[in-house]
Motif scaffolding. Sequence first.
Motif, PDB file in Angstrom:
ATOM      1  N   ILE B 156       0.394  -1.315  -0.098  1.00  0.00           N
ATOM      2  CA  ILE B 156      -0.238  -0.150   0.199  1.00  0.00           C
ATOM      3  C   ILE B 156       0.833   0.738   0.092  1.00  0.00           C
ATOM      4  O   ILE B 156       0.506   1.568  -0.667  1.00  0.00           O
ATOM      5  CB  ILE B 156      -0.683   0.040   1.409  1.00  0.00           C
ATOM      6  CG1 ILE B 156      -2.075  -1.276   1.225  1.00  0.00           C
ATOM      7  CG2 ILE B 156      -1.474   1.270   1.155  1.00  0.00           C
ATOM      8  CD1 ILE B 156      -2.837  -1.282   1.912  1.00  0.00           C
ATOM      9  N   ARG B 157       2.428   0.845   0.763  1.00  0.00           N
ATOM     10  CA  ARG B 157       2.270   1.967   0.550  1.00  0.00           C
ATOM     11  C   ARG B 157       3.808   3.049  -0.188  1.00  0.00           C
ATOM     12  O   ARG B 157       3.531   4.307  -0.877  1.00  0.00           O
ATOM     13  CB  ARG B 157       4.069   2.562   1.834  1.00  0.00           C
ATOM     14  CG  ARG B 157       4.714   3.573   2.109  1.00  0.00           C
ATOM     15  CD  ARG B 157       5.243   2.709   3.900  1.00  0.00           C
ATOM     16  NE  ARG B 157       6.494   2.127   3.409  1.00  0.00           N
ATOM     17  CZ  ARG B 157       7.670   2.211   3.148  1.00  0.00           C
ATOM     18  NH1 ARG B 157       7.915   3.816   2.719  1.00  0.00           N
ATOM     19  NH2 ARG B 157       8.647   1.267   3.372  1.00  0.00           N
ATOM     20  N   HIS B 158       4.113   1.263  -1.143  1.00  0.00           N
ATOM     21  CA  HIS B 158       4.406   2.042  -2.589  1.00  0.00           C
ATOM     22  C   HIS B 158       3.547   2.425  -3.432  1.00  0.00           C
ATOM     23  O   HIS B 158       3.633   2.863  -4.299  1.00  0.00           O
ATOM     24  CB  HIS B 158       4.990   0.207  -3.143  1.00  0.00           C
ATOM     25  CG  HIS B 158       6.568   0.504  -2.391  1.00  0.00           C
ATOM     26  ND1 HIS B 158       6.879  -0.688  -2.431  1.00  0.00           N
ATOM     27  CD2 HIS B 158       7.195   1.013  -0.796  1.00  0.00           C
ATOM     28  CE1 HIS B 158       8.138  -0.683  -1.059  1.00  0.00           C
ATOM     29  NE2 HIS B 158       8.296   0.063  -0.470  1.00  0.00           N
ATOM     30  N   ARG B 159       2.416   1.609  -3.384  1.00  0.00           N
ATOM     31  CA  ARG B 159       1.655   1.707  -4.089  1.00  0.00           C
ATOM     32  C   ARG B 159       0.738   3.902  -4.591  1.00  0.00           C
ATOM     33  O   ARG B 159       1.118   4.141  -4.864  1.00  0.00           O
ATOM     34  CB  ARG B 159       0.200   1.392  -4.280  1.00  0.00           C
ATOM     35  CG  ARG B 159      -1.429   1.445  -4.460  1.00  0.00           C
ATOM     36  CD  ARG B 159      -0.997   0.771  -6.819  1.00  0.00           C
ATOM     37  NE  ARG B 159      -2.375   1.205  -7.232  1.00  0.00           N
ATOM     38  CZ  ARG B 159      -2.208   2.690  -7.587  1.00  0.00           C
ATOM     39  NH1 ARG B 159      -1.326   3.103  -6.933  1.00  0.00           N
ATOM     40  NH2 ARG B 159      -3.541   2.281  -8.736  1.00  0.00           N
ATOM     41  N   PHE B 160       0.565   3.952  -2.875  1.00  0.00           N
ATOM     42  CA  PHE B 160       0.155   4.960  -2.944  1.00  0.00           C
ATOM     43  C   PHE B 160       1.523   6.706  -2.766  1.00  0.00           C
ATOM     44  O   PHE B 160       1.098   7.125  -2.405  1.00  0.00           O
ATOM     45  CB  PHE B 160      -0.809   5.443  -1.563  1.00  0.00           C
ATOM     46  CG  PHE B 160      -1.915   4.499  -2.146  1.00  0.00           C
ATOM     47  CD1 PHE B 160      -3.206   4.946  -3.437  1.00  0.00           C
ATOM     48  CD2 PHE B 160      -2.459   3.529  -1.842  1.00  0.00           C
ATOM     49  CE1 PHE B 160      -4.216   4.439  -3.294  1.00  0.00           C
ATOM     50  CE2 PHE B 160      -3.564   2.981  -2.062  1.00  0.00           C
ATOM     51  CZ  PHE B 160      -3.829   3.111  -2.849  1.00  0.00           C
ATOM     52  N   MET B 161       2.633   5.603  -2.243  1.00  0.00           N
ATOM     53  CA  MET B 161       3.821   6.893  -2.698  1.00  0.00           C
ATOM     54  C   MET B 161       3.665   7.769  -1.367  1.00  0.00           C
ATOM     55  O   MET B 161       3.733   8.758  -0.841  1.00  0.00           O
ATOM     56  CB  MET B 161       4.159   7.549  -3.656  1.00  0.00           C
ATOM     57  CG  MET B 161       4.688   6.351  -5.026  1.00  0.00           C
ATOM     58  SD  MET B 161       4.945   8.043  -6.263  1.00  0.00           S
ATOM     59  CE  MET B 161       2.961   8.412  -7.445  1.00  0.00           C
ATOM     60  N   VAL B 162       3.095   6.058  -0.510  1.00  0.00           N
ATOM     61  CA  VAL B 162       3.427   7.406   1.372  1.00  0.00           C
ATOM     62  C   VAL B 162       5.057   7.688   1.382  1.00  0.00           C
ATOM     63  O   VAL B 162       5.749   6.569   1.562  1.00  0.00           O
ATOM     64  CB  VAL B 162       3.102   6.649   1.834  1.00  0.00           C
ATOM     65  CG1 VAL B 162       2.494   7.796   3.401  1.00  0.00           C
ATOM     66  CG2 VAL B 162       0.907   6.018   1.363  1.00  0.00           C
ATOM     67  N   ARG B 163       5.252   9.127   1.982  1.00  0.00           N
ATOM     68  CA  ARG B 163       6.618   9.171   2.457  1.00  0.00           C
ATOM     69  C   ARG B 163       6.830  10.087   3.160  1.00  0.00           C
ATOM     70  O   ARG B 163       5.590  11.064   3.191  1.00  0.00           O
ATOM     71  CB  ARG B 163       7.287   9.971   0.767  1.00  0.00           C
ATOM     72  CG  ARG B 163       7.643   9.436   0.007  1.00  0.00           C
ATOM     73  CD  ARG B 163       8.454  10.139  -1.134  1.00  0.00           C
ATOM     74  NE  ARG B 163       7.623  10.687  -1.541  1.00  0.00           N
ATOM     75  CZ  ARG B 163       7.856  11.591  -1.930  1.00  0.00           C
ATOM     76  NH1 ARG B 163       9.047  12.200  -2.276  1.00  0.00           N
ATOM     77  NH2 ARG B 163       7.171  12.898  -2.411  1.00  0.00           N
TER      78      ARG B 163
END
Lengths: 299, 163
Positions: B156-163
């Motif tokens: 999910i983090r990679h897919r939505f590019m949460v940084r």
Amino acid sequence: MPAWSTIRTQEPKARQRRSTINRLFGEGTRPGYRLLIALVLAVALMLLDHRTGHLQPVRYVLGHVTDPIHYLAHIPVTVAGGVGGVARSHSELRAENERMERQLLILHQRAQRLAVLEAENVRLRELLNSSADLEAEVRVAEIIGIEPDPARQEVVINSGARAGVFEGQAVLDARGLMGQVVEVGPATSRVLLLTDASHALSVQVNRNGVRAILAGTGQADRVRLLYVPDTADIVEGDLLVSSGLDQQFPRGYPVARVVSVTHDPGRAFALIEARPEARVDRASHVMLVEGARDWREED
Amino acid sequence: MRQPGSSGTPVILATFFVAALLQVLPLPEVLERGRPEWITMVLIYWVIALPHRVGVFWGFSVGLFQDVLTGSVLGQHGLALAVVSWLSLAAYKRLRVFPPLQQSAVMFMMIGSGSLIAYLIQDAVGRAHLAPLWVLLPALVSAVVWRPVFGLLRLIRHRFMVR
């Protein structure tokens, strides 16, 4: 070197200016300090919440977020019920229909007798100059959540302040008293069941009017009578009804039936266990007694 | 507190929302006692993944939210999750490189300490009526399901590019 100090040095200079809150909770502060602040806040909140009711508004506001979660979590149950209803055969439904009609007939017959008894009761009460009245309006609500913590006997229902639910309102199911509302949100409320270990109410034996205090045990099918002298006239099978003396529950609703009476010479009081009349662990719909608040103010 | 270049707060909030949903989802009584601590797991993941953004304050707020959700005394989970997020902040660098089994073991200890703190508070306000042994069962189940949850959240983090 602690993990957080490296982060601190990486931060750009421009972000040093911050408001007080940011300085307390921002990334620049060491996590240890932030933990300390969180601990102090948490302890203060716990004391306020446990000792006073001042934090009820906070719960109410957060309830706008938690209410949808309770509703969403109930959807699988509703869907499963719907699928079950569709999948049932015609003959099954007809059998059920027939059974319900029979039951309705029996209930109608009882209701007929009830009208006569009620009239008689009113006459007798007039003779005795007593004005107690058993009648009360009810509102139906659905149970949409069960407290996941097995240590607590609580349910969440789908009516809240918007529907006129208030704290302390008595909750019934078709068979008897179930508990009381302890927390009201915008669209849901939390009901403390009478089987919760922190719950107690005043009851009397329907047969002879002996009064006692009924306390929960934390188990769904057991409640206990407290401080009953060994000589009290309570036997197995006695129906316990609410006495109304606790100023919390309306009078005259069935609460529990005595299942065992133990006289232990080593104890000061008799050990009396009962089973709640209401099916606290199986009910899906409940009734909220309307006007109980007015009833309480009358007394 | 918003960093230039940080993004995806709605995604983080959404994962907490789903975790909250799983936390109150009706379960058969047998499974109820072993319900994983979803909210704690999601919190630990975000602390490990974004230690510069998600920290003690997040833990505290999410805990308060859980208190309202489960009707416990306000601050019970707030305190427990603040401590858990502090523990994960202190250990996130090592946690990232641990082999799966070791990571799960640490998970058990961190989630378990959270559960125990919450239990102590519950006991202090007179609401705990459960044998203390049961308190650690959710932590154990959480440790078992940690790897898949971790993988899913990373996706999910990679897919939505949460940084």
